[in-house]
Every structure is written in C-alpha cells, then in structure tokens.
Write an enzyme that holds these catalytic residues in place. Sequence first.
Site, PDB file in Angstrom:
ATOM      1  N   ASP A 117       0.867  -1.187   0.000  1.00  0.00           N
ATOM      2  CA  ASP A 117       0.000   0.000   0.000  1.00  0.00           C
ATOM      3  C   ASP A 117       0.899   1.231   0.000  1.00  0.00           C
ATOM      4  O   ASP A 117       1.944   1.253   0.667  1.00  0.00           O
ATOM      5  CB  ASP A 117      -0.911   0.008   1.232  1.00  0.00           C
ATOM      6  CG  ASP A 117      -1.974  -1.077   1.166  1.00  0.00           C
ATOM      7  OD1 ASP A 117      -2.332  -1.467   0.054  1.00  0.00           O
ATOM      8  OD2 ASP A 117      -2.419  -1.543   2.230  1.00  0.00           O
ATOM      9  N   ASP A 135      -7.002  -1.388  -4.684  1.00  0.00           N
ATOM     10  CA  ASP A 135      -8.106  -1.082  -3.767  1.00  0.00           C
ATOM     11  C   ASP A 135      -9.036  -0.030  -4.350  1.00  0.00           C
ATOM     12  O   ASP A 135     -10.264  -0.148  -4.267  1.00  0.00           O
ATOM     13  CB  ASP A 135      -7.548  -0.595  -2.423  1.00  0.00           C
ATOM     14  CG  ASP A 135      -6.738  -1.666  -1.709  1.00  0.00           C
ATOM     15  OD1 ASP A 135      -7.014  -2.854  -1.927  1.00  0.00           O
ATOM     16  OD2 ASP A 135      -5.838  -1.306  -0.926  1.00  0.00           O
TER      17      ASP A 135
END
Length: 319
Positions: A117, A135
């Site tokens: 991330d 995401d």
Amino acid sequence: MKKREWLIVILPLVATWLVDRVTKLWATDITSVKSHGPLHFVLHHNHGAMLGLFSDLPSVLRIVSLSTGGAFLLCTYALIQYMLPIKSLTLRCGLSILIGGILGNVADRIVWGYVVDFIVVGTPSLSSPAFNIADALQWVGYALIVFAIIREGELLWPENNSRKKFWVNLSFQLKYCILMMAVGLSLTLISLVFSYTYLRVTIQELVGNNQFLLNKFLVPYVITFIIICVAFCAITFAVGKVLSHRIAGPIYAFERYLYGIMRGEKIPLLKVRKGDEFKELEALAEEITKRLNVIKAERTVNVVEFNDDGMNPDDKPRQ
C-alpha cells in the site's frame, strides 16, 4: 456474446492487474513521504486484507487463506460471466475491474507475503488508511456493478422470461447436482491430502517432529481448507442446479409440446430459452408442426371431396 465483446469484458481485468503491478513496483522504491497537496505516497506493507483486516491472524492462515480466496473468487468470476443471462457490458466490465483489483493484491501475497500500500489521502490530523491502485479500482468495479443492477435489473430478472419452477425434473437435477458436488469434493480432498502431507513433511524436515509447531501450522491450514471445501461444494451444487435446469428445461418444454399435440390442442410454437441446451429441438418441433399441418390440410381436402361426391375418396374409381 461475440469475440470482440468478450475481449472488451476481459481487457479491464488485465489492464487493472497490469496498472496495479506497475504502480506497486514503483512504490517499492519510495524511501520517504512524498506529498502532493492532500495526496501522499508512503510505502506500507499490509499483512492483512483490505485496509489491514485480518492482519493479526497467523501468517500461514492469513497468507494461504487470503491467496486461495482470491483464486476461489477468480473461478466464481468465470462462472458468473458464463451464466449471466444478458450481455450487459457495464456489469461484466465492473466484475472484471473488481476481480482484477483483487488479483493484484493476491499476487502480492503470493510473491511477497504482504500487500504493498502506498497511497494516503488527507491531512496529518485526518487521513485515510493506506491503500493502493487495486483497492481504488475495486470500488470503481463495485460502482459499475451497482449501477448496472439498478439500470438493468429487469433484464437480469425478467418477469416474462422466468420459469415458474426451477426444479422441472427433480430426480435428474438432484442427481446432476450431487454428481457435480461429488466431483468438486473429490478434487478438494485430493488437494487436501497432497498439500497437507507435503506441508507436514516439509515442516518435519526443517524443525523435526515438534508437535507444537506442527499443530501451530497444520491445524489452521486444515480448518481453512475445510471452509474453502464447503464453499466450493456449495458453488458446484449451485452450478449443477443452473446447468441441469438448462438441460431439463428444454426437454420439459418439448414434452409439453408433444402432450399438447396428443391432446388435440392447438399446435404451439416451441421456443427454447436463451442459454439453454438442445437448441435444435426448436427446429425439430418446427418440422413436426409443418408436417402435422400438411397432414391436417390433406385430411381437410379429403373430407371436402367426400362431401361433394357423396362417397369416400378412397373408394373412387381410378382414372
């Protein structure tokens, strides 16, 4: 659908996965926070699911189960694309983008053991959790799916195109479903025996016959595998139900067509639903109908001749 339309459906999945991989490879070189207004780039290793969920689970349970769950979703995606009753490129592309994002994170867990991330939105006092392109694109997929369902709901569940009975031939369909489920169960049991034995022998080779470590790694693995096995069997049963309906439905309709003829009812037009098997029954029924109409017309002509001459046409002297 046509080949070009299938290409349009599959392309978003591949594009989503590729964009996610390229951006994550770029993010692995981030050494400090890079800010562009409210948008910040900072490298973060997510050992759980989306937004860090399940990160406290044991690594063997977390990585294996989440990765396997991604593969399971990919199979489910393929089945849904095959069984959707309408073309609906919006719905199909939304599913492709959603699965492409999921596969992007699954690839991270398989290769690195965690998800990369690197995007944070907000201010130092109020900011979002770290996420990645996969995401973000998953939410785009969700939005497209919801939009398509709202806009094309009547096409997905047409009132005038639904059979009143889903079990049109209970014994055949149940047998078909149980057979499908048995095949799925057999495959999962074979996979369980192989993977469990391989994992156990590997652990014993590395740490010896340490029962504590064996239980720590093997028990969560078996529990997770059983859960996946149950879900897979449920999916195969549902798939068997749909496929058997596509087989039994046309046969059921053809039986009603023949019974209608035998009862002397007006000869109906047999129409097989889109996606059903035995589409050739339509042509066969049409040929039967034409032949019966010819026979009926010949009998009508004979009756008229009999009434006009006062004698049976078969008894007329031949010229």
